[in-house]
Design a protein around this motif. Structure first.
Motif, PDB file in Angstrom:
ATOM      1  N   TRP A 445     -15.261 -11.633  -3.716  1.00 20.17           N
ATOM      2  CA  TRP A 445     -14.106 -11.091  -4.444  1.00 20.17           C
ATOM      3  C   TRP A 445     -13.644  -9.792  -3.819  1.00 20.17           C
ATOM      4  CZ3 TRP A 445     -15.805  -6.496  -6.017  1.00 20.17           C
ATOM      5  CH2 TRP A 445     -17.136  -6.383  -6.407  1.00 20.17           C
ATOM      6  N   GLN A 446     -12.375  -9.544  -4.042  1.00 26.00           N
ATOM      7  CA  GLN A 446     -11.776  -8.346  -3.483  1.00 26.00           C
ATOM      8  C   GLN A 446     -11.406  -7.395  -4.608  1.00 26.00           C
ATOM      9  OE1 GLN A 446     -10.954  -7.607  -0.170  1.00 26.00           O
ATOM     10  NE2 GLN A 446     -12.261  -9.333   0.375  1.00 26.00           N
ATOM     11  N   ALA A 447     -11.887  -6.186  -4.532  1.00 25.44           N
ATOM     12  CA  ALA A 447     -11.402  -5.165  -5.451  1.00 25.44           C
ATOM     13  C   ALA A 447     -10.638  -4.157  -4.619  1.00 25.44           C
ATOM     14  CB  ALA A 447     -12.555  -4.494  -6.167  1.00 25.44           C
ATOM     15  N   PRO A 448      -9.506  -3.706  -5.133  1.00 21.12           N
ATOM     16  CA  PRO A 448      -8.690  -2.776  -4.351  1.00 21.12           C
ATOM     17  C   PRO A 448      -9.370  -1.424  -4.213  1.00 21.12           C
ATOM     18  CG  PRO A 448      -7.841  -2.976  -6.573  1.00 21.12           C
ATOM     19  CD  PRO A 448      -8.961  -3.957  -6.457  1.00 21.12           C
ATOM     20  N   GLY A 449      -8.785  -0.561  -3.381  1.00 21.31           N
ATOM     21  CA  GLY A 449      -9.289   0.806  -3.258  1.00 21.31           C
ATOM     22  C   GLY A 449      -9.090   1.559  -4.558  1.00 21.31           C
ATOM     23  N   VAL A 450      -9.735   2.688  -4.678  1.00 24.99           N
ATOM     24  CA  VAL A 450      -9.685   3.433  -5.924  1.00 24.99           C
ATOM     25  C   VAL A 450      -8.680   4.570  -5.800  1.00 24.99           C
ATOM     26  CG1 VAL A 450     -11.082   4.622  -7.617  1.00 24.99           C
ATOM     27  CG2 VAL A 450     -12.115   2.897  -6.155  1.00 24.99           C
ATOM     28  N   MET A 451      -7.827   4.729  -6.821  1.00 23.16           N
ATOM     29  CA  MET A 451      -6.851   5.820  -6.823  1.00 23.16           C
ATOM     30  C   MET A 451      -7.564   7.168  -6.735  1.00 23.16           C
ATOM     31  SD  MET A 451      -4.246   5.088  -9.944  1.00 23.16           S
ATOM     32  CE  MET A 451      -5.388   5.505 -11.232  1.00 23.16           C
ATOM     33  N   ALA A 452      -6.869   8.136  -6.158  1.00 23.86           N
ATOM     34  CA  ALA A 452      -7.480   9.461  -5.995  1.00 23.86           C
ATOM     35  C   ALA A 452      -7.836  10.069  -7.341  1.00 23.86           C
ATOM     36  CB  ALA A 452      -6.530  10.382  -5.231  1.00 23.86           C
ATOM     37  N   SER A 453      -6.916   9.908  -8.333  1.00 20.91           N
ATOM     38  CA  SER A 453      -7.172  10.532  -9.638  1.00 20.91           C
ATOM     39  C   SER A 453      -8.406   9.924 -10.293  1.00 20.91           C
ATOM     40  CB  SER A 453      -5.960  10.344 -10.547  1.00 20.91           C
ATOM     41  OG  SER A 453      -5.621   8.981 -10.622  1.00 20.91           O
ATOM     42  N   LEU A 454      -8.565   8.604 -10.105  1.00 16.97           N
ATOM     43  CA  LEU A 454      -9.724   7.933 -10.700  1.00 16.97           C
ATOM     44  C   LEU A 454     -11.005   8.373 -10.008  1.00 16.97           C
ATOM     45  CD1 LEU A 454     -10.530   6.024 -12.838  1.00 16.97           C
ATOM     46  CD2 LEU A 454      -9.891   4.112 -11.394  1.00 16.97           C
ATOM     47  N   ARG A 455     -10.918   8.573  -8.673  1.00 17.98           N
ATOM     48  CA  ARG A 455     -12.085   9.054  -7.934  1.00 17.98           C
ATOM     49  C   ARG A 455     -12.533  10.413  -8.449  1.00 17.98           C
ATOM     50  NH1 ARG A 455     -10.654   8.270  -1.710  1.00 17.98           N
ATOM     51  NH2 ARG A 455     -10.091   6.087  -1.916  1.00 17.98           N
ATOM     52  N   LEU A 456     -11.531  11.279  -8.623  1.00 21.33           N
ATOM     53  CA  LEU A 456     -11.828  12.624  -9.120  1.00 21.33           C
ATOM     54  C   LEU A 456     -12.478  12.549 -10.497  1.00 21.33           C
ATOM     55  CD1 LEU A 456     -11.472  15.701  -8.734  1.00 21.33           C
ATOM     56  CD2 LEU A 456      -9.301  15.481  -9.944  1.00 21.33           C
ATOM     57  N   LEU A 457     -11.907  11.661 -11.341  1.00 18.92           N
ATOM     58  CA  LEU A 457     -12.422  11.517 -12.700  1.00 18.92           C
ATOM     59  C   LEU A 457     -13.868  11.041 -12.695  1.00 18.92           C
ATOM     60  CD1 LEU A 457     -11.322  11.777 -15.571  1.00 18.92           C
ATOM     61  CD2 LEU A 457     -10.892   9.339 -15.544  1.00 18.92           C
ATOM     62  N   LEU A 458     -14.139  10.027 -11.853  1.00 18.69           N
ATOM     63  CA  LEU A 458     -15.511   9.497 -11.784  1.00 18.69           C
ATOM     64  C   LEU A 458     -16.480  10.565 -11.288  1.00 18.69           C
ATOM     65  CD1 LEU A 458     -15.175   5.847 -10.481  1.00 18.69           C
ATOM     66  CD2 LEU A 458     -16.033   6.611 -12.677  1.00 18.69           C
ATOM     67  N   ALA A 459     -16.024  11.333 -10.294  1.00 22.92           N
ATOM     68  CA  ALA A 459     -16.890  12.397  -9.773  1.00 22.92           C
ATOM     69  C   ALA A 459     -17.204  13.397 -10.876  1.00 22.92           C
ATOM     70  CB  ALA A 459     -16.199  13.099  -8.609  1.00 22.92           C
ATOM     71  N   LEU A 460     -16.173  13.744 -11.670  1.00 23.66           N
ATOM     72  CA  LEU A 460     -16.386  14.687 -12.773  1.00 23.66           C
ATOM     73  C   LEU A 460     -17.356  14.123 -13.796  1.00 23.66           C
ATOM     74  CD1 LEU A 460     -12.830  16.141 -13.477  1.00 23.66           C
ATOM     75  CD2 LEU A 460     -14.844  17.348 -12.621  1.00 23.66           C
ATOM     76  N   MET A 461     -17.230  12.806 -14.055  1.00 20.17           N
ATOM     77  CA  MET A 461     -18.098  12.208 -15.064  1.00 20.17           C
ATOM     78  C   MET A 461     -19.548  12.184 -14.598  1.00 20.17           C
ATOM     79  SD  MET A 461     -15.496   9.241 -16.291  1.00 20.17           S
ATOM     80  CE  MET A 461     -16.486   8.319 -17.444  1.00 20.17           C
ATOM     81  N   VAL A 462     -19.752  11.863 -13.317  1.00 19.73           N
ATOM     82  CA  VAL A 462     -21.121  11.871 -12.790  1.00 19.73           C
ATOM     83  C   VAL A 462     -21.683  13.285 -12.850  1.00 19.73           C
ATOM     84  CG1 VAL A 462     -22.517  11.564 -10.729  1.00 19.73           C
ATOM     85  CG2 VAL A 462     -20.793   9.876 -11.323  1.00 19.73           C
ATOM     86  N   ALA A 463     -20.826  14.270 -12.477  1.00 19.86           N
ATOM     87  CA  ALA A 463     -21.270  15.656 -12.573  1.00 19.86           C
ATOM     88  C   ALA A 463     -21.632  15.992 -14.008  1.00 19.86           C
ATOM     89  CB  ALA A 463     -20.172  16.596 -12.073  1.00 19.86           C
ATOM     90  N   GLY A 464     -20.833  15.459 -14.957  1.00 19.65           N
ATOM     91  CA  GLY A 464     -21.101  15.704 -16.370  1.00 19.65           C
ATOM     92  C   GLY A 464     -22.447  15.161 -16.806  1.00 19.65           C
TER      93      GLY A 464
END
Lengths: 500, 169
Positions: A445-464
């Motif tokens: 299966w193919q999943a598209p690349g991740v938007m920059a804003s979503l990347r930032l959000l995920l990084a913040l959540m992991v940091a959280g």
């Protein structure tokens, strides 16, 4: 009494912002445009963020009085901010998913806003009439959101099931509320302490309280009223499942805190025994049944049932401490925050993986993901491990505070059951991780690349996750101060004073 | 026993009997008609309880609009006779279920009728449109607006789920 609209806006604007944004985003369909989904998504995310900021600001202002159906106090603002943040994360994570659907529906974001408005209404009132209306605004929006993939029969089935069983739950609740009204003559929970105990009405009052509690048990998915959850979670679109697993829990437990606090001083109710039984069954069944699941969303459904059990354990300690609630309430609030963060984290990653137009479903779909998407796999692993309660992540500390509070008020069997159950949970949370890292890659299966804003959000959540796990002091202080000051100053209840 | 009380008990019995008909009759149209009787009996009950306006609204919306909708749906489904065959429970299970629900009904009835509810004297214009409107738009304005939002959400949801299917990509 006349309603001062200006005053209402001044105190409730964070919640009303969601409502206004929901209405405005509906109106965007007047202009047929290719960018409708984008416009509504940006509008929704902005409104959620603004609302969260507003709730947080209001939290600092303390309590506002003067409305009959509206309570603006630190508790409602804490929960409101949490709900708005859940909406914000969901709307960002859902945007690429909605675009990838065979039938992109911009109304998704309006319904999300409506549902969040209903949730904030539920936690911003002690009046059962306003509460039920908020609950139904939330539920109706969710029924539609669950059935949004109209071409997928499983989505329709899930929506229908949720609608029927949700209506039954509301019927329970309404029946209980009518008994409550009949026996007390008021719909306002905050007036219970003024009422004199009336032996003639005792049975009716007890029955009303029991039915209200059962209605709540249904909504939070507590055993034995959990049967709808796996099917509904399984059939719903991925971002909606994440929103339900977190938002509904926060709103329902937030309202339950008010109900439990109102009923706790009434010693004729065996409230603690009821909640202890519910919590016991929910923790055990949720964790054990999760072990046997093969579908990702079903595992997460049972996981959310299990977490409802832990939260009910917190509720049982809240009853045990009687009127002194500071010590018992802050672990519950902290747990709600951490649970929402972790569950939304998992669902955000799964939503990204489902954004190729194909819904991620079987556990097998994760096979060998670490080779193709190493970063996403690592992020997903962090959230799963933290959900299992492994130190030094947030999930560990949240459980630690909850269980240690239960031990302090003397609920030993329940705390031990909770600890054992969460040890079991490690197995099914590690299952997906093993799949990602130690199984060979088969699926294409193919999943598209991740938007920059979503990347930032995920990084913040992991940091959280790590921030809350290592430096919880400031956040705990916030959850502690969500309790009125006078409760903080009172001494702790003696441990075994009010046990059943 | 005055006339109103007799009327009240008559309507109450009618509501219960016709409600039993709704769940026990075989043909959906008969069930729907039985439901009409229940709803009209309820409207009558409201009137005997001095809530005239509520009674009228009950007839207009439930017995009128909603039941017409039900009948339309039953008509559109166009059920055949063989689809209406009874299935499910055997006689013993049915008797058990009937006993359980009757027991539940009686015990609830006992619970509700036993205590003496404190009843204050009604205000003069109780149940009139004037006092109802005043209450709705002053002290109950927040729940009233919330109910409006609830209906809006329901409308949007219905349109979303039922609208014409778009072309799949």
């Amino acid at each position: 009494m006349r309603l001062d609209v200006l005053q209402l806006w001044q105190h409730a604007w964070p919640s009303l912002t969601l409502l206004i944004a929901a209405m405005v985003s509906l109106l965007t369909s007047v202009f047929p445009s290719r960018h409708r989904a984008r416009i509504t998504a940006v509008l929704a995310a902005t409104a959620f963020l603004l609302s969260a900021q507003g709730f947080f600001h209001q939290w600092g202002l303390g309590e506002a009085k003067g409305f009959e159906f509206l309570v603006v106090d630190p508790l409602s603002n804490y929960l409101g901010a949490l709900i708005a943040l859940i909406g914000f994360i969901t709307s960002i994570a859902a945007y690429p998913y909605i675009l990838s659907q065979a039938e992109a529906i911009p109304e998704f974001f309006s319904l999300l806003l409506f549902a969040a408005f209903g949730m904030t209404t539920m936690v911003m009132t002690t009046n059962l009439l306003a509460f039920v209306l908020g609950l139904e605004i939330m539920s109706l929006s969710l029924y539609v959101l669950v059935g949004l993939r109209r071409y997928d029969p499983r989505s329709g089935e899930a929506a229908f099931k949720y609608f029927l069983l949700g209506s039954v739950a509301t019927a329970f609740l309404l029946f209980g509320i009518s008994f409550f009204y009949g026996s007390t003559g008021t719909l306002d929970l905050s007036r219970i302490p003024e009422l004199l105990p009336n032996p003639e009405m005792a049975t009716l009052f007890k029955l009303g309280a029991l039915l209200i509690l059962l209605g709540f048990a249904f909504k939070v998915g507590a055993v034995p009223f959990h049967f709808w959850a796996p099917d509904v979670y399984d059939g719903a679109p991925m971002p909606v499942t994440g929103f339900m697993a977190t938002g509904v829990k926060v709103a329902a437990f937030g309202a339950l805190i008010r109900v439990v606090e109102a009923f706790a001083p009434r010693h004729e109710l065996p409230l603690q025994r009821w909640i202890v039984m519910l919590s016991f069954a929910t923790m055990i069944v949720g964790n054990l049944v999760a072990l046997r699941q093969r579908h990702l969303k079903r595992i997460l459904a049972y996981s959310s049932i299990a977490h409802a059990g832990y939260l009910l354990l917190g509720m049982a300690t809240l009853v045990g401490t009687g009127e002194i609630r500071a010590a018992a309430l802050s672990p519950i609030l902290f747990y709600l925050l951490v649970y929402s963060l972790l569950t939304l984290g998992v669902f955000s990653v799964l939503t990204i993986l489902s954004s190729g137009g194909q819904e991620l479903n079987d556990l097998k779909d994760l096979d060998g993901l670490s080779e193709k998407r190493p970063v996403l796999s690592a992020v997903l692993s962090v959230f799963f491990i933290s959900l299992a309660g492994v130190p030094p992540t947030a999930g560990f500390l949240a459980k630690y505070y909850l269980f240690s509070q239960a031990i302090q008020v003397g609920l030993y069997p329940l705390a031990i059951a909770g600890i054992l159950a969460s040890a079991v949970s490690l197995y099914y949370y590690l299952g997906p991780i093993v799949r990602m890292y130690f199984h060979s890659h088969e699926k294409t299966w193919q999943a598209p690349g991740v938007m920059a804003s979503l990347r930032l959000l995920l990084a913040l959540m992991v940091a959280g996750v790590f921030y809350l796990g290592l430096f919880p002091a400031s956040t705990l202080e916030i959850s502690r101060r969500t309790v009125p000051i006078r409760a903080l100053e009172a001494p702790l209840a003696s441990p075994s004073a009010k046990l059943p | 026993m005055n006339g109103f009380l007799i009327l009240f008990y008559f309507l109450a019995a009618l509501a219960v009997i016709s409600a039993t008909g709704v769940i026990s009759l075989r043909h959906p149209v008969h069930c729907a008609l039985s439901l009409v009787v229940t709803l009209i009996a309820l409207a009558g009950l409201y009137v005997t309880l001095q809530a005239d306006f509520l009674g009228i609204v009950q007839v207009l919306t439930y017995a009128g609009a909603i039941l017409v909708l039900f009948i339309f749906i039953i008509m559109l489904l166009n059920l055949q006779d063989d689809e209406l065959k009874e299935r499910g429970y055997g006689a013993a299970a049915k008797a058990l279920l009937a006993a359980v629900s009757l027991g539940l009904f009686l015990s609830l009835g006992y619970l509700v009728t036993r205590p003496h509810f404190p009843i204050s004297a009604l205000p003069e214009d109780f149940g009139s449109i004037h006092s109802l409107g005043k209450a709705l738009f002053t002290s109950y304005v927040i729940p009233f607006e919330l109910a409006g939002i609830l209906l809006t959400v329901a409308l949007i949801g219905a349109v979303l789920l039922a609208k014409r299917r778009l072309e799949l990509k």
